[in-house]
Motif scaffolding. Sequence first.
Motif, PDB file in Angstrom:
ATOM      1  N   ILE A   1     -39.580 -41.172  33.519  1.00 24.54           N
ATOM      2  CA  ILE A   1     -39.141 -42.151  32.517  1.00 24.54           C
ATOM      3  C   ILE A   1     -40.040 -42.064  31.294  1.00 24.54           C
ATOM      4  N   ASN A   2     -39.413 -41.974  30.121  1.00 22.72           N
ATOM      5  CA  ASN A   2     -40.146 -41.880  28.863  1.00 22.72           C
ATOM      6  C   ASN A   2     -39.512 -42.851  27.858  1.00 22.72           C
ATOM      7  N   PHE A   3     -40.310 -43.265  26.881  1.00 24.82           N
ATOM      8  CA  PHE A   3     -39.836 -44.208  25.865  1.00 24.82           C
ATOM      9  C   PHE A   3     -40.004 -43.588  24.480  1.00 24.82           C
ATOM     10  N   ILE A   4     -38.965 -43.746  23.664  1.00 20.93           N
ATOM     11  CA  ILE A   4     -39.004 -43.285  22.282  1.00 20.93           C
ATOM     12  C   ILE A   4     -38.565 -44.435  21.379  1.00 20.93           C
ATOM     13  N   VAL A   5     -38.749 -44.231  20.075  1.00 17.61           N
ATOM     14  CA  VAL A   5     -38.347 -45.261  19.100  1.00 17.61           C
ATOM     15  C   VAL A   5     -36.877 -45.055  18.754  1.00 17.61           C
ATOM     16  N   PRO A   6     -36.032 -46.034  19.077  1.00 13.37           N
ATOM     17  CA  PRO A   6     -34.599 -45.863  18.794  1.00 13.37           C
ATOM     18  C   PRO A   6     -34.339 -45.687  17.312  1.00 13.37           C
ATOM     19  N   PHE A   7     -33.319 -44.913  17.004  1.00 17.41           N
ATOM     20  CA  PHE A   7     -32.845 -44.662  15.649  1.00 17.41           C
ATOM     21  C   PHE A   7     -33.819 -43.822  14.811  1.00 17.41           C
ATOM     22  N   LEU A   8     -35.059 -43.698  15.249  1.00 14.90           N
ATOM     23  CA  LEU A   8     -36.020 -42.856  14.528  1.00 14.90           C
ATOM     24  C   LEU A   8     -36.252 -41.526  15.251  1.00 14.90           C
ATOM     25  N   ASP A   9     -36.411 -41.634  16.568  1.00 16.84           N
ATOM     26  CA  ASP A   9     -36.651 -40.432  17.374  1.00 16.84           C
ATOM     27  C   ASP A   9     -35.353 -39.988  18.019  1.00 16.84           C
TER      28      ASP A   9
ATOM     29  N   LEU B   1     -23.666 -59.837  19.492  1.00 15.29           N
ATOM     30  CA  LEU B   1     -24.092 -58.672  18.717  1.00 15.29           C
ATOM     31  C   LEU B   1     -25.567 -58.353  18.943  1.00 15.29           C
ATOM     32  N   PHE B   2     -26.391 -59.394  19.017  1.00 16.34           N
ATOM     33  CA  PHE B   2     -27.817 -59.171  19.266  1.00 16.34           C
ATOM     34  C   PHE B   2     -28.043 -58.568  20.649  1.00 16.34           C
ATOM     35  N   ALA B   3     -27.303 -59.091  21.617  1.00 16.14           N
ATOM     36  CA  ALA B   3     -27.422 -58.551  22.970  1.00 16.14           C
ATOM     37  C   ALA B   3     -26.979 -57.092  23.003  1.00 16.14           C
ATOM     38  N   ALA B   4     -25.906 -56.802  22.279  1.00 16.10           N
ATOM     39  CA  ALA B   4     -25.441 -55.421  22.225  1.00 16.10           C
ATOM     40  C   ALA B   4     -26.462 -54.528  21.550  1.00 16.10           C
ATOM     41  N   PHE B   5     -27.094 -55.061  20.490  1.00 17.31           N
ATOM     42  CA  PHE B   5     -28.131 -54.285  19.802  1.00 17.31           C
ATOM     43  C   PHE B   5     -29.308 -54.008  20.719  1.00 17.31           C
ATOM     44  N   VAL B   6     -29.720 -55.031  21.485  1.00 18.77           N
ATOM     45  CA  VAL B   6     -30.840 -54.857  22.415  1.00 18.77           C
ATOM     46  C   VAL B   6     -30.494 -53.816  23.466  1.00 18.77           C
ATOM     47  N   ILE B   7     -29.281 -53.925  23.994  1.00 17.27           N
ATOM     48  CA  ILE B   7     -28.865 -52.951  25.015  1.00 17.27           C
ATOM     49  C   ILE B   7     -28.829 -51.542  24.431  1.00 17.27           C
ATOM     50  N   LEU B   8     -28.335 -51.443  23.201  1.00 17.42           N
ATOM     51  CA  LEU B   8     -28.296 -50.129  22.561  1.00 17.42           C
ATOM     52  C   LEU B   8     -29.699 -49.574  22.341  1.00 17.42           C
ATOM     53  N   CYS B   9     -30.621 -50.454  21.962  1.00 19.62           N
ATOM     54  CA  CYS B   9     -32.011 -50.007  21.766  1.00 19.62           C
ATOM     55  C   CYS B   9     -32.619 -49.526  23.074  1.00 19.62           C
ATOM     56  N   ILE B  10     -32.297 -50.250  24.135  1.00 18.89           N
ATOM     57  CA  ILE B  10     -32.827 -49.837  25.443  1.00 18.89           C
ATOM     58  C   ILE B  10     -32.248 -48.486  25.843  1.00 18.89           C
ATOM     59  N   VAL B  11     -30.942 -48.356  25.621  1.00 24.17           N
ATOM     60  CA  VAL B  11     -30.295 -47.091  25.993  1.00 24.17           C
ATOM     61  C   VAL B  11     -30.871 -45.935  25.181  1.00 24.17           C
ATOM     62  N   LEU B  12     -31.073 -46.161  23.891  1.00 22.11           N
ATOM     63  CA  LEU B  12     -31.597 -45.094  23.035  1.00 22.11           C
ATOM     64  C   LEU B  12     -33.101 -44.899  23.189  1.00 22.11           C
ATOM     65  N   GLY B  13     -33.815 -45.933  23.596  1.00 25.55           N
ATOM     66  CA  GLY B  13     -35.267 -45.837  23.670  1.00 25.55           C
ATOM     67  C   GLY B  13     -35.801 -45.352  25.003  1.00 25.55           C
ATOM     68  N   VAL B  14     -35.014 -45.461  26.047  1.00 26.58           N
ATOM     69  CA  VAL B  14     -35.455 -45.029  27.372  1.00 26.58           C
ATOM     70  C   VAL B  14     -34.817 -43.676  27.685  1.00 26.58           C
ATOM     71  N   ARG B  15     -35.660 -42.691  27.991  1.00 27.33           N
ATOM     72  CA  ARG B  15     -35.188 -41.358  28.328  1.00 27.33           C
ATOM     73  C   ARG B  15     -35.711 -40.966  29.717  1.00 27.33           C
ATOM     74  N   ILE B  16     -34.787 -40.595  30.565  1.00 29.19           N
ATOM     75  CA  ILE B  16     -35.145 -40.112  31.905  1.00 29.19           C
ATOM     76  C   ILE B  16     -34.979 -38.596  31.903  1.00 29.19           C
ATOM     77  N   VAL B  17     -36.088 -37.910  32.064  1.00 31.03           N
ATOM     78  CA  VAL B  17     -36.102 -36.441  32.010  1.00 31.03           C
ATOM     79  C   VAL B  17     -36.089 -35.886  33.429  1.00 31.03           C
ATOM     80  N   PRO B  18     -35.167 -35.003  33.763  1.00 34.64           N
ATOM     81  CA  PRO B  18     -35.144 -34.388  35.100  1.00 34.64           C
ATOM     82  C   PRO B  18     -36.406 -33.553  35.359  1.00 34.64           C
TER      83      PRO B  18
END
Length: 295
Positions: A55-63, A17-34
């Motif tokens: 590549i841009n970084f945002i705060v997961p679940f907040l942004d 579950l922790f690994a899944a949470f980390v992966i989810l945070c990475i997915v939500l926190g990393v944004r690749i803009v064309p």
Amino acid sequence: MDDSLDALIGGNLVVLLFAAFVILCIVLGVRIVPQSEKHVIERFGRLRAVLGPGINFIVPFLDKVAHRISILERQLPNASQDAITADNVLVQVETSVFYRIIEPEKTVYRIRDVDAAIATTVTGIVRAEIGKMELDEVQSNRAQLISTIKASVADAVDDWGIEVTRAEILDVNLDAATREAMLQQLNAERARRAQVTEAEGKKRAVELAADADLYAAEQQAKARRVTAEAEAYATQIVAKALADNGIEAAQYQVALKQVEALTAVGQGPGKQTIILPAQAMDVFADAFKLLKGRG
């Protein structure tokens, strides 16, 4: 044994579950803009940032990415609007506008329908600018009119974060009555120009003929002047001879002419027998003496 197994399974589940949470945070926190887009980020409904390409970084679940805005150049659909010129002629103007969004945060929060807003702005500016010009100016100064419309539209949409890259007037149409009147005016102008051209041609022909007559008169005057100068020069020569040699020069000329005349008579056709008076012999003698004396 069962307790140890349950504990192991429970520990593995937590890790998963922790690994899944980390992966989810990475997915939500990393944004690749064309390259062709910009993303508007909101946090709790408020503007947080604008992400550029890469590549841009945002705060997961907040942004969250609230808007994905294309920054490519866009073209509004061709629009046609009526306008009245300064000389009260109704024209129909077809326009086309190109723009691109350079500040998405202004565009998404200050205007709802960008295309409609720009089209309305262009319509008002076109009518205002054409209303300042007469029809002939609209037709002949189209480049200046386009430049003015582009500058005015750019100033009007600046608060929306938009850059107007190009504005074009595709066509200026007239109603049938105005076109007919302009056609009649054009035909009248062509006829007037033809008459002026013909009159100028006749005038030029008269001028050329006069120049030719003047040139001929000048050449004749020059010829007469040359002849008079030659005669005057001959007279001067004879006068000088008379002044230098006196009567002998005159007698010499008279005797020479008499000899030439008798010689010509002797060379004429027919019989060669010539009867000369006694005075002719004296003429020959005088001429011979003069010739001998001058020799």
